[in-house]
Write an enzyme that holds these catalytic residues in place. Structure first.
Site, PDB file in Angstrom:
ATOM      1  N   TRP A  37     -12.306   3.590  -3.727  1.00 29.43           N
ATOM      2  CA  TRP A  37     -11.805   3.734  -2.358  1.00 29.43           C
ATOM      3  C   TRP A  37     -11.574   5.205  -2.019  1.00 29.43           C
ATOM      4  CZ3 TRP A  37     -11.535   2.012   2.276  1.00 29.43           C
ATOM      5  CH2 TRP A  37     -10.536   2.425   3.149  1.00 29.43           C
TER       6      TRP A  37
ATOM      7  N   HIS B 258      -6.217  -7.214   0.222  1.00 24.96           N
ATOM      8  CA  HIS B 258      -5.292  -6.091   0.179  1.00 24.96           C
ATOM      9  C   HIS B 258      -4.232  -6.173   1.274  1.00 24.96           C
ATOM     10  CE1 HIS B 258      -3.927  -2.042  -0.638  1.00 24.96           C
ATOM     11  NE2 HIS B 258      -4.161  -1.685   0.613  1.00 24.96           N
TER      12      HIS B 258
ATOM     13  N   ASP C  23       0.845  -1.192   0.000  1.00 23.96           N
ATOM     14  CA  ASP C  23       0.000   0.000   0.000  1.00 23.96           C
ATOM     15  C   ASP C  23       0.891   1.257   0.000  1.00 23.96           C
ATOM     16  OD1 ASP C  23      -3.034   0.755   0.349  1.00 23.96           O
ATOM     17  OD2 ASP C  23      -1.990   2.009   1.799  1.00 23.96           O
ATOM     18  N   TRP C  24       0.607   2.237   0.873  1.00 21.88           N
ATOM     19  CA  TRP C  24       1.420   3.452   0.906  1.00 21.88           C
ATOM     20  C   TRP C  24       2.866   3.173   1.292  1.00 21.88           C
ATOM     21  CZ3 TRP C  24       1.905   8.364  -0.479  1.00 21.88           C
ATOM     22  CH2 TRP C  24       0.775   9.015  -0.998  1.00 21.88           C
TER      23      TRP C  24
ATOM     24  N   ASP D 218      -7.693  -8.633  -3.718  1.00 18.84           N
ATOM     25  CA  ASP D 218      -7.650  -7.181  -3.520  1.00 18.84           C
ATOM     26  C   ASP D 218      -8.373  -6.463  -4.656  1.00 18.84           C
ATOM     27  OD1 ASP D 218      -7.032  -4.532  -3.064  1.00 18.84           O
ATOM     28  OD2 ASP D 218      -4.865  -4.820  -3.016  1.00 18.84           O
TER      29      ASP D 218
END
Length: 304
Positions: free
Chosen positions: A168, A283, A128-129, A254
């Site tokens: 999202w 995810h 993710d980030w 995901d």
């Protein structure tokens, strides 16, 4: 002279007795550009010395609790594990002004953090980030980072990753204080109520949520956004100049950064082998982290 950043600090009692998380907190202060803020990180020693440093970077809306299943695998194999919480997340200080949270703010923190701890021989673990930011680091820190473990993530090169991300982003914009525990329960099959609550522990109320609210809005989805040029440079680096080793795992369920995004990313990283596909993972791949960590270490042992 730096400007003082108004921030909140989650009370320690919020982190007492979290399931599967018996790790001691560590803190660093005085990082350039955020001098007044205290950053939390885990720093777990290896069972036996002589290994590498594994640097684990979380995403949104999680924190280093996400890595609780992977850390013991790495330390048992002789590696030190360092896992920071981004500002606004976990036990790190939480600026109250949404505008503080920019791509450059977070990325600068990571560089200063790695330098402050003088991390070397780093295996960078991202999702993710953690990847949006972390994958921009090896090109500028090639003497420190030479291995990657990559899970559902991407680079913010000035376009949307796809409709799943757009949905999202719109959801978070419409419900900025969404129920984190409920979202984690929906996202991870079999997660207990106590584990889901642990993900929400850093946020006693909405005042603590600026960082979690902000992340989707600052993904570089247009060429003029902060971080887009840097991410494009990183993409070129991985395609043309990356000399390190890469292991990739994909949570196949995901809807945001799933197989299409990840297979495209794998093709763009020089010498990336076929990814490990986890059919039941979504995810938050780290919830299946033991097998990912074991397979990654097996691969690195094979290729050297």
């Amino acid at each position: 002279m730096s400007t003082k950043i108004e921030a909140l600090r989650t009370p320690d009692e919020r982190f007492a007795g979290l399931p599967g998380f018996g790790f001691a907190p560590h803190y660093v202060e005085g990082l350039a550009g955020c001098d007044d803020l205290r950053l939390h990180y885990l720093d777990e020693p290896p069972v036996s010395f002589g290994g590498r440093t594994v640097l684990c970077l979380h995403g949104q809306p999680t924190w280093c609790y996400l890595y609780r299943k992977m850390i013991p695998v790495f330390t048992a194999a002789g590696h030190r594990v360092v896992a920071p919480d981004f500002f606004g997340f976990g036990r790190s200080d939480k600026p109250v002004d949404d505008a503080v949270y920019t791509f450059s703010f977070h990325r600068s923190m990571l560089v200063r953090f790695i330098e402050a701890l003088d991390l070397e021989r780093v295996t960078l673990v991202v999702q993710d980030w953690g990847g949006l930011l972390g994958l921009t680091l090896p090109m500028d820190l090639p003497d420190r980072i030479d291995r990657l473990i990559v899970m559902n993530t991407g680079l913010g090169v000035g376009r949307s990753p796809g409709p799943g991300f757009d949905a999202w982003k719109a959801f978070v914009a419409s419900k900025p204080d969404f129920d984190i525990a409920a979202m984690m329960k929906r996202s991870v099959q079999g997660m207990s109520d106590a584990e889901a609550a642990a993900y929400a522990a850093p946020y006693p109320d909405a005042r603590y949520r600026a960082g979690a609210r902000r992340f989707p809005a600052i993904v570089p989805v247009t060429p003029d956004m902060d971080g887009a040029d840097l991410s494009l440079r990183a993409a070129r680096f991985f395609s043309e100049d990356w000399q390190g080793r890469t292991f990739m795992a994909i949570g196949m369920q995901d809807p945001v950064l799933g197989p299409p995004v990840m297979h495209a990313l794998a093709r763009s990283i020089r010498n990336c082998p076929a990814p490990l596909e986890l059919p039941d993972a979504g995810h938050f791949v780290q919830e299946h982290g033991r097998i990912v960590a074991e397979k990654a270490l097996e691969y690195f042992d094979t290729v050297g």
